[in-house]
Design an enzyme around this catalytic site. Structure first.
Site, PDB file in Angstrom:
ATOM      1  N   SER A 161     -12.034  52.847 -21.342  1.00 44.62           N
ATOM      2  CA  SER A 161     -12.897  53.418 -22.384  1.00 44.62           C
ATOM      3  C   SER A 161     -12.043  53.770 -23.593  1.00 44.62           C
ATOM      4  O   SER A 161     -10.839  54.029 -23.455  1.00 44.62           O
ATOM      5  CB  SER A 161     -13.543  54.695 -21.846  1.00 44.62           C
ATOM      6  OG  SER A 161     -14.165  55.409 -22.889  1.00 44.62           O
ATOM      7  N   TYR A 187     -11.089  62.987 -18.210  1.00 47.44           N
ATOM      8  CA  TYR A 187     -11.679  61.638 -18.298  1.00 47.44           C
ATOM      9  C   TYR A 187     -10.731  60.708 -19.055  1.00 47.44           C
ATOM     10  O   TYR A 187     -10.440  59.593 -18.621  1.00 47.44           O
ATOM     11  CB  TYR A 187     -13.036  61.715 -19.001  1.00 47.44           C
ATOM     12  CG  TYR A 187     -13.755  60.374 -19.127  1.00 47.44           C
ATOM     13  CD1 TYR A 187     -14.147  59.666 -17.994  1.00 47.44           C
ATOM     14  CD2 TYR A 187     -14.053  59.829 -20.385  1.00 47.44           C
ATOM     15  CE1 TYR A 187     -14.811  58.443 -18.103  1.00 47.44           C
ATOM     16  CE2 TYR A 187     -14.716  58.617 -20.497  1.00 47.44           C
ATOM     17  CZ  TYR A 187     -15.097  57.918 -19.363  1.00 47.44           C
ATOM     18  OH  TYR A 187     -15.755  56.708 -19.478  1.00 47.44           O
TER      19      TYR A 187
HETATM   20  N1  LIG Z   1     -21.649  53.970 -20.846  1.00 47.06           N
HETATM   21  C1  LIG Z   1     -20.699  54.089 -21.757  1.00 47.06           C
HETATM   22  O1  LIG Z   1     -20.973  54.428 -22.911  1.00 47.06           O
HETATM   23  C2  LIG Z   1     -19.267  53.815 -21.384  1.00 47.06           C
HETATM   24  C3  LIG Z   1     -18.294  53.909 -22.392  1.00 47.06           C
HETATM   25  C4  LIG Z   1     -16.970  53.669 -22.067  1.00 47.06           C
HETATM   26  C5  LIG Z   1     -16.629  53.349 -20.765  1.00 47.06           C
HETATM   27  N2  LIG Z   1     -17.602  53.289 -19.801  1.00 47.06           N
HETATM   28  C6  LIG Z   1     -17.171  52.971 -18.428  1.00 47.06           C
HETATM   29  O2  LIG Z   1     -18.039  52.007 -17.877  1.00 47.06           O
HETATM   30  C7  LIG Z   1     -18.079  52.132 -16.464  1.00 47.06           C
HETATM   31  C8  LIG Z   1     -19.516  52.049 -15.990  1.00 47.06           C
HETATM   32  O3  LIG Z   1     -20.221  53.140 -16.505  1.00 47.06           O
HETATM   33  P1  LIG Z   1     -21.794  53.138 -16.782  1.00 47.06           P
HETATM   34  O4  LIG Z   1     -21.964  53.543 -18.200  1.00 47.06           O
HETATM   35  O5  LIG Z   1     -22.449  51.926 -16.275  1.00 47.06           O
HETATM   36  O6  LIG Z   1     -22.199  54.438 -15.917  1.00 47.06           O
HETATM   37  P2  LIG Z   1     -23.155  54.645 -14.669  1.00 47.06           P
HETATM   38  O7  LIG Z   1     -24.489  54.040 -14.901  1.00 47.06           O
HETATM   39  O8  LIG Z   1     -23.100  56.110 -14.368  1.00 47.06           O
HETATM   40  O9  LIG Z   1     -22.429  53.829 -13.550  1.00 47.06           O
HETATM   41  C9  LIG Z   1     -21.260  54.310 -12.948  1.00 47.06           C
HETATM   42  C10 LIG Z   1     -21.262  53.874 -11.513  1.00 47.06           C
HETATM   43  O10 LIG Z   1     -20.110  54.412 -10.872  1.00 47.06           O
HETATM   44  C11 LIG Z   1     -20.515  54.861  -9.616  1.00 47.06           C
HETATM   45  N3  LIG Z   1     -19.643  55.882  -9.047  1.00 47.06           N
HETATM   46  C12 LIG Z   1     -19.356  57.112  -9.512  1.00 47.06           C
HETATM   47  N4  LIG Z   1     -18.560  57.753  -8.658  1.00 47.06           N
HETATM   48  C13 LIG Z   1     -18.341  56.918  -7.619  1.00 47.06           C
HETATM   49  C14 LIG Z   1     -17.622  57.008  -6.410  1.00 47.06           C
HETATM   50  N5  LIG Z   1     -16.969  58.128  -6.048  1.00 47.06           N
HETATM   51  N6  LIG Z   1     -17.609  55.945  -5.579  1.00 47.06           N
HETATM   52  C15 LIG Z   1     -18.273  54.808  -5.891  1.00 47.06           C
HETATM   53  N7  LIG Z   1     -18.992  54.670  -7.010  1.00 47.06           N
HETATM   54  C16 LIG Z   1     -19.023  55.716  -7.861  1.00 47.06           C
HETATM   55  C17 LIG Z   1     -21.910  55.418  -9.822  1.00 47.06           C
HETATM   56  O11 LIG Z   1     -22.553  55.517  -8.587  1.00 47.06           O
HETATM   57  P3  LIG Z   1     -23.807  56.513  -8.374  1.00 47.06           P
HETATM   58  O12 LIG Z   1     -24.965  55.812  -9.037  1.00 47.06           O
HETATM   59  O13 LIG Z   1     -23.907  56.617  -6.897  1.00 47.06           O
HETATM   60  O14 LIG Z   1     -23.454  57.804  -9.062  1.00 47.06           O
HETATM   61  C18 LIG Z   1     -22.489  54.353 -10.723  1.00 47.06           C
HETATM   62  O15 LIG Z   1     -22.985  53.286  -9.971  1.00 47.06           O
HETATM   63  C19 LIG Z   1     -17.362  53.436 -16.139  1.00 47.06           C
HETATM   64  O16 LIG Z   1     -16.075  53.146 -15.652  1.00 47.06           O
HETATM   65  C20 LIG Z   1     -17.269  54.143 -17.474  1.00 47.06           C
HETATM   66  O17 LIG Z   1     -16.140  54.989 -17.559  1.00 47.06           O
HETATM   67  C21 LIG Z   1     -18.897  53.491 -20.089  1.00 47.06           C
END
Ligand SMILES: NC(=O)c1ccc[n+]([C@@H]2O[C@H](COP(=O)([O-])OP(=O)(O)OC[C@H]3O[C@@H](n4cnc5c(N)ncnc54)[C@H](OP(=O)(O)O)[C@@H]3O)[C@@H](O)[C@H]2O)c1
Length: 314
Positions: A161, A187
């Site tokens: 990120s 984070y």
């Molecule tokens: N969205 C943004 O704006 C953004 C920006 C920069 C970077 N990112 C990165 O993109 C990636 C995906 O994020 P997203 O936006 O798609 O968020 P999201 O919808 O919250 O998805 C994150 C996923 O990670 C899973 N997770 C969390 N803790 C876990 C654990 N202990 N074991 C296994 N799985 C776990 C969650 O599972 P549960 O559903 O069970 O909680 C969920 O499926 C992340 O690495 C995030 O840091 C996102």
């Protein structure tokens, strides 16, 4: 880094995962997407399955995983979408996943993550964001190393990120035992670890044909913001300047992950950081894009690897 020229592609911030994988045939490839039942993980998995790969959604919520798998099967016609349990904050769960994996693995997308959570520790006393976002994925990838090597030309995608700009690795106190807990620093530190992992893993594993790159997906409204108040989000939008944050759709948010996983332009390339479907340049003071020098520092990468391996061995 294996090359010195910055990688540019015909794609941009508005490209979708389906667009970047268009024309690429992944038949015979096996992929794992962590956190594949939510947010950009779903669209990453869908694009890989749509290109013909066998995709395993590695998730902690198996019901959500099954619902997502059925949806991907229905929309792509690819029946090889599987679900397997994985809790990255639980080392026994990671070990079970890697022990159960059989055969080669061509693509590992380390996508799952938790952001800005309240201070929480694993039973080992590790800070939760570092434990989940970095240590869990470190254990997963190293546990799957043999399967990745067996694929011949495997790629690991480390979803980082722009928040990595908030903190280097604070080696003296990674787990906030001495300093006050600050959710965004924690984070940021974990997301810097995701970039450094790619630097050192590529150095160690290049000879096995494995390359690892990191990326910033963009800003996407997902469950990731569950720990962020509206007030904090408003502050972030204000800090982003007059035009505010340009949110991507999940399909656009998955595009850089899918590009890093599949583009022929990245053949043999590793240890780099991408955003908006292109390799990022250095971060310039006062801006919120590009990559911090500390996140690509080979010495910090080697040190983090050593510390991570020692932490997991305790
Ligand atoms: N969205 C943004 O704006 C953004 C920006 C920069 C970077 N990112 C990165 O993109 C990636 C995906 O994020 P997203 O936006 O798609 O968020 P999201 O919808 O919250 O998805 C994150 C996923 O990670 C899973 N997770 C969390 N803790 C876990 C654990 N202990 N074991 C296994 N799985 C776990 C969650 O599972 P549960 O559903 O069970 O909680 C969920 O499926 C992340 O690495 C995030 O840091 C996102």
């Amino acid at each position: 880094m294996t090359e010195t020229t910055r990688i540019t592609t015909p794609f941009s911030a508005t490209s979708t995962a389906a667009e970047v994988v268009d024309g690429i045939d992944l038949t015979g490839h096996r992929a794992v997407v962590t956190g594949g039942a939510s947010g950009i993980g779903v669209e990453t998995a869908r694009a890989l399955a749509g290109a013909g790969a066998e995709v395993t959604l590695a998730v902690r919520d198996l019901d959500a995983g099954e619902r997502t798998a059925n949806d991907i099967i229905a929309t792509t016609g690819n029946k090889r979408v599987l679900v397997a349990p994985l809790d990255l904050a639980d080392q026994a769960s990671v070990a079970s996943f890697t022990a159960a994996w059989d055969g080669p693995l061509h693509l590992l997308v380390n996508n799952a993550g938790v952001m800005a959570s309240p201070e929480t520790r694993t039973p080992e006393g590790w800070e939760l964001q570092f434990a989940t976002n970095h240590l869990g994925h470190f254990a997963l990838a190293t546990g799957l190393h043999r399967a990745l090597a067996a694929a011949g030309g495997a790629r690991v995608v480390s979803v980082s990120s722009s928040a990595h700009l908030r903190s280097p690795i604070v080696f003296e106190d990674i787990h906030f035992e001495e300093r006050a807990y600050e959710p965004w620093s924690a984070y940021g530190q974990s997301k810097t670890a995701n970039v450094l992992f790619g630097v050192e893993a590529t150095k160690r594993w290049e000879s096995d044909g494995i390359t690892v790159n990191a990326l910033m997906p963009g800003g996407i409204r997902t469950n990731l913001q569950r720990h962020v108040s509206q007030e904090d989000l408003d502050r972030a939008v204000a800090a982003a300047g007059g035009s505010g944050i340009t949110w991507k759709t999940p399909e656009q948010g998955a595009a850089t992950s899918v590009l890093v996983a599949t583009s022929p332009l990245l053949e043999g390339v590793g240890g780099r950081y991408f955003e908006d479907c292109n390799e990022a340049g250095p971060n310039l003071p006062g801006t919120r894009n590009g990559v911090a020098a500390y996140a690509l520092d080979p010495e910090a990468a080697a040190r983090l690897w050593k510390v991570s391996a020692e932490t997991l061995a305790r």
